[in-house]
Design an enzyme around this catalytic site. Structure first.
Site: not given
Ligand SMILES: [Mg+2]
Length: 263
Positions: A14, A16
């Site tokens: 992932d 962010d």
């Molecule tokens: Mg995230």
């Protein structure tokens, strides 16, 4: 520091909350990914944020010391493009979202309608739109009621901002679904389209692990594919919340910086 099982040769990661928070890099995360790649293993950076294009992500990551190519990035916008193409969807689209989702619609061969248009869209695409209005909600809901194909890039309720959690694409989507009386098909994590496109990208891997900061998107998505589910505490989940998760993550890292490739 944590070392993964030797059979894991691909990492879905992932962005962010794992590689950066907003525009601030998470210390050591980019270096950890370079280390991973240097050990002859693959990674795929996987984000539900459909607001930006692959090229914009490549530029952002390069500014943080991580040079990537498009094969190493998967956004919910590019999954949307891929699914529209595979299903040979044609027509005109109302895009409620950012540049990434608009570019996805265009490259899938759809026409995008201006906000003020007399045409009823045959496709409604919903992502994160900071200029979302009641009028957009009305046009989208009317089109969906009239039978438009209804697709959301992602359904994250919130968006991590420097001052807290802002309403995310899922909050916008919920209002349209409520008004239209129908649910959209969601492309992003933990839903099947993104998980399956990620798996296809990593074709030939012996074992896949996924690192994320959010249990209900990243870790649930990983578990649904039988991948190793790793929680990084550098984003929206803190250690106290992590200890309450059921099922627990396979591994908890303070941050991606703590991940070492298998020896
Ligand atoms: Mg995230």
């Amino acid at each position: 520091m944590a070392t993964l099982n030797e059979s894991i040769d691909a990492l879905v990661c992932d962005l962010d909350g794992v590689v950066y928070r907003g525009n601030v890099p998470i210390p050591g995360a980019a270096e950890a990914l370079v280390r991973w790649r240097d050990s002859k293993r693959r990674f795929l950076l996987c984000t539900n944020n459909s607001a930006f294009t692959d090229e914009q992500y490549i530029a952002k990551l390069a500014s943080m010391g991580l040079e990537c190519d498009t094969e190493e990035i998967l956004t919910s916008a590019s999954v949307t493009r891929e699914i529209l193409k595979r299903r040979k969807v044609t027509g005109n689209a109302l895009v409620i979202g950012g540049e990434g989702l608009r570019a996805a619609a265009l490259s899938a061969g759809l026409r995008t309608l201006p906000e003020q248009s007399d045409e009823i869209p045959s496709v409604v695409l919903v992502g994160w739109d900071r200029s979302f209005t009641w009028d957009k909600m009305r046009i989208a809901a009317t089109a969906v009621r009239a039978g438009a194909i209804f697709i959301a890039s992602n359904a994250d309720a919130t968006f991590p901002a420097p001052d807290g959690l802002w309403p995310g694409a899922g909050s916008i989507l919920a209002s349209i679904e409520k008004a239209a009386g129908r649910q959209a098909e969601v492309m992003g994590k933990p839903h099947r389209p993104m998980m399956e496109v990620a798996q296809e990208r990593l074709h030939g891997s012996r074992g896949i692990a996924m690192v994320g900061d959010r249990n209900d998107t990243d870790l649930d998505g990983a578990r649904s594919m039988g991948w190793t589910a790793i929680l990084a505490l550098s984003g929206v989940t803190d250690r106290a919340q992590a200890t309450r998760l059921s099922p627990p993550p396979d591994l908890v890292l303070q941050s991606l910086a703590d991940l070492l490739p298998p020896q």
